[in-house]
Design an enzyme around this catalytic site. Structure first.
Site, short mmCIF file in Angstrom:
data_model
loop_
_atom_site.label_atom_id
_atom_site.label_comp_id
_atom_site.label_asym_id
_atom_site.label_seq_id
_atom_site.Cartn_x
_atom_site.Cartn_y
_atom_site.Cartn_z
CD GLU A 161 37.12 20.38 19.56
OE1 GLU A 161 37.63 20.09 18.47
OE2 GLU A 161 37.69 21.12 20.39
CD GLU A 206 48.67 24.12 22.35
OE1 GLU A 206 47.77 23.46 22.90
OE2 GLU A 206 49.71 24.48 22.92
CE LYS A 228 45.76 29.36 6.84
NZ LYS A 228 44.43 29.97 6.83
CB CYS A 286 40.62 23.89 21.87
SG CYS A 286 41.67 25.17 22.52
P1 NAP Z 1 41.09 23.69 10.99
O1 NAP Z 1 40.56 23.28 9.68
O2 NAP Z 1 42.00 22.77 11.70
O3 NAP Z 1 41.78 25.12 10.80
C1 NAP Z 1 42.80 25.65 11.62
C2 NAP Z 1 43.80 26.40 10.74
O4 NAP Z 1 44.46 25.47 9.87
C3 NAP Z 1 43.16 27.43 9.83
O5 NAP Z 1 44.03 28.52 9.69
C4 NAP Z 1 43.02 26.65 8.53
O6 NAP Z 1 42.94 27.48 7.41
C5 NAP Z 1 44.31 25.88 8.51
N1 NAP Z 1 44.29 24.68 7.69
C6 NAP Z 1 43.23 24.01 7.16
N2 NAP Z 1 43.64 22.94 6.47
C7 NAP Z 1 45.00 22.92 6.54
C8 NAP Z 1 46.01 22.05 6.03
N3 NAP Z 1 45.71 20.95 5.33
N4 NAP Z 1 47.29 22.33 6.31
C9 NAP Z 1 47.62 23.40 7.04
N5 NAP Z 1 46.72 24.26 7.54
C10 NAP Z 1 45.42 24.02 7.31
O7 NAP Z 1 39.91 24.00 11.93
P2 NAP Z 1 38.58 24.73 11.48
O8 NAP Z 1 38.09 24.29 10.14
O9 NAP Z 1 38.83 26.17 11.65
O10 NAP Z 1 37.59 24.15 12.53
C11 NAP Z 1 37.13 22.80 12.43
C12 NAP Z 1 37.17 22.14 13.76
O11 NAP Z 1 38.46 22.29 14.35
C13 NAP Z 1 36.25 22.75 14.77
O12 NAP Z 1 34.95 22.32 14.64
C14 NAP Z 1 36.91 22.30 16.04
O13 NAP Z 1 36.54 20.99 16.34
C15 NAP Z 1 38.36 22.34 15.74
N6 NAP Z 1 39.04 23.55 16.21
C16 NAP Z 1 39.85 23.43 17.30
C17 NAP Z 1 40.53 24.55 17.77
C18 NAP Z 1 41.44 24.49 18.94
O14 NAP Z 1 41.83 25.53 19.45
N7 NAP Z 1 41.84 23.33 19.41
C19 NAP Z 1 40.36 25.76 17.13
C20 NAP Z 1 39.53 25.84 16.00
C21 NAP Z 1 38.90 24.71 15.55
P3 NAP Z 1 41.50 27.94 6.88
O15 NAP Z 1 40.82 28.67 7.97
O16 NAP Z 1 41.88 28.85 5.78
O17 NAP Z 1 40.80 26.70 6.45
#
Ligand code: NAP
Ligand code: MG
Length: 489
Positions: A398, A267, A193, A301
């Site tokens: 972060e 990750e 996904k 990240c």
């Molecule tokens: P996120 O909410 O963790 O999203 C990552 C993935 O997980 C997306 O595909 C998201 O889907 C999905 N997801 C969301 N809630 C979930 C759940 N309860 N169970 C399973 N999967 C779920 O991250 P984000 O909202 O994209 O970004 C928020 C913060 O995450 C950023 O500000 C940053 O701090 C961090 N981030 C870290 C990395 C990294 O590489 N370490 C990458 C991106 C973001 P949807 O997109 O459909 O919500």
């Protein structure tokens, strides 16, 4: 999208005619269905959502919103494909993965343009980093498919089964490659996904996978929201979860998997220390700081978001950094001259802005370059904070944007203790002229990756992953195979 006839208006009334990459070769459908069992199928509930271009706020396309029933269908398709795929002659499996790599290379210009349109990153980065690296991951793991016994001598290697994979929006195609390539090479089948704001290159990858002739159901790509990800995590037919995203969602997933037989790798976030010693080549270090925090708008990240500069050179480094920041071009992601593209979403921009306020309220001194930014779309000028301390939120948390927190240090030990004073442990950087210092530092910084005199360099042969709240497990290299295998004595 901006074209030469279509002037871009800036916040101060200035207008500019960018010279964007041509998008004549880009084919984007008005609507994307789910890729399940080798076919593009409509979502059970018939729901779709918009994906927008963050540089223009215009809708690019509509994509399917997968609900529980669709996740179930995808997992069943992956289960059905598993016996055939896992028992196929390994060299044959490798050939399919090579084919994906080659088609990706052939269509690289189109992939790069779509990645920049959908996610906001500069075309220079999607063209030179994201797409070639994604192809490199498929090439690298294709090569391992028939050599697994040599990778783990004396062990009996078996795939895990169906891998459920959930990826973020910062490197959409590249993260899909990181996840899919090793899973397939090891004989697993996949349900993946992409993130809500960046689904398009994943759907293009579905077309590549179909064109490569993979048996139906070996890779299933389903778009949706957080609930779609949760449904994958909780599905009993999934044997392994591979997740890249925020530490907060990582925590929810780890809790959901506790007590189940499912394997997992996570990750998560980071707050990397980039450490500049007085004996470093200063001009190169300044380029490394810029690359460390402003690459991909800081949506990385492993970004070097905490800078530590040795006190004797701090004023010089900070002045040079400010001068360099003034030369960075923020704007149209499709313009080849752009250094910093659009912030991925309105939501992420709001998060970054809230941190800019927090940093100032905490007493930090904020400097932003004086560049112009377009009137429409989501933008953030490159930003640094000085006068901050270890306890400040902009130092600890972060931000995931082009925002750098700068501190100084006197001694080697002070640098190490400050660098390690964080809940994260994903990456780090060291700039020095002394090999001995590099050797000592890389062993003392508690991070999965430590770069020396460079930053943000990636290679499929090298493992990547974190300590502490940055995650569990490694991806890339031999370690990346391990995460998709049962290794028996
Ligand atoms: P996120 O909410 O963790 O999203 C990552 C993935 O997980 C997306 O595909 C998201 O889907 C999905 N997801 C969301 N809630 C979930 C759940 N309860 N169970 C399973 N999967 C779920 O991250 P984000 O909202 O994209 O970004 C928020 C913060 O995450 C950023 O500000 C940053 O701090 C961090 N981030 C870290 C990395 C990294 O590489 N370490 C990458 C991106 C973001 P949807 O997109 O459909 O919500
Ligand atoms: Mg988008």
């Amino acid at each position: 999208m901006a074209t030469p006839e279509n002037k871009l208006a800036f916040d101060d009334g200035w207008q500019y005619s960018p010279a964007p990459e041509s998008t004549d070769h880009v084919r984007i459908k008005k609507k994307y269905d789910l890729f399940i069992g080798g076919d593009f199928v409509k979502p059970e509930k018939g729901r779709y959502f918009d994906t927008i271009n963050p540089a223009t706020e215009e809708v690019i396309s509509r994509v399917a919103l997968a609900a529980d029933a669709d996740v179930d269908k995808a997992v069943k398709a992956a289960r059905k494909a598993y016996p055939g795929w896992s028992r196929m002659k390994a060299a044959e499996r490798g050939k399919y993965i090579y084919r994906i790599a080659r088609i990706l290379q052939e269509r690289s210009r189109e992939f790069a343009a779509i990645e920049s349109l959908d996610g906001g990153k500069p075309i220079r980065e999607s063209r030179d980093v994201d797409v070639p690296l994604a192809a490199a991951h498929f090439f690298y793991y294709a090569g391992w498919a028939d050599k697994l016994e040599y990778a783990f001598p004396g062990r009996n290697v078996k795939p895990l089964g169906v891998a459920g994979q959930i990826i973020p929006w910062n490197f959409p195609l590249l993260m899909a490659a990181w996840k899919i390539a090793p899973a397939l090479a090891c004989g697993n089948t996949v349900v993946i996904k992409p993130a809500e704001t960046t689904p398009l290159t994943a759907m293009k990858l579905a077309e590549v996978i179909a064109d490569a002739g993979l048996p139906p159901g070996v890779v299933n790509i389903i778009t949706g929201a957080g609930e779609t990800g949760a449904a994958i995590v909780n599905h009993p037919g999934v044997d392994k979860i591979a997740f890249t995203g925020s530490t907060s969602v990582g925590r929810i997933i780890q809790k959901a998997l506790a007590g189940t037989r499912k394997h997992y790798t996570l990750e998560l976030g980071g707050k990397a220390a980039n450490i500049i010693f007085a004996d470093a080549a200063i001009d190169q270090a300044v380029e490394g700081i810029v690359n460390g925090i402003f690459f991909n708008q800081g949506h990385v990240c492993c970004a070097g978001s905490r800078l530590f500069v040795q006190e004797s050179v701090a004023d010089r480094v900070i002045q040079k950094l400010k001068d360099r920041m003034e030369t960075l071009i923020v704007g149209d992601p499709l313009d080849k001259n752009t250094d910093i593209g659009a912030i991925n979403s309105q939501e992420q921009l709001a998060t970054i802005r809230s941190y800019l306020k927090v940093g100032q309220d905490e007493g930090g001194e904020m400097f932003q370059s004086s560049c112009r930014i377009p009137k429409k779309g989501y933008w953030c000028r490159p930003t640094i904070f000085t006068g901050v301390s270890q306890s400040n939120r902009v130092v600890q948390e972060e931000i995931f944007g082009p925002v750098l927190a700068i501190q100084t240090f006197r001694t080697y030990n002070e640098a190490i203790s400050k660098a390690n004073n964080t809940p994260y442990g994903l990456s780090g950087g060291i700039w020095t002229d002394k090999g001995s210092k590099i050797f000592k530092m890389t062993q003392s910084v508690r991070a999965g990756v430590v770069w020396a005199n460079t930053f943000n360099k990636f290679d499929p042969t090298s493992p990547f992953g974190g300590y502490k709240e940055s995650g569990v497990g490694r991806e890339g290299g031999l370690h990346g195979l391990d995460a998709y295998l049962k290794l028996e004595a």
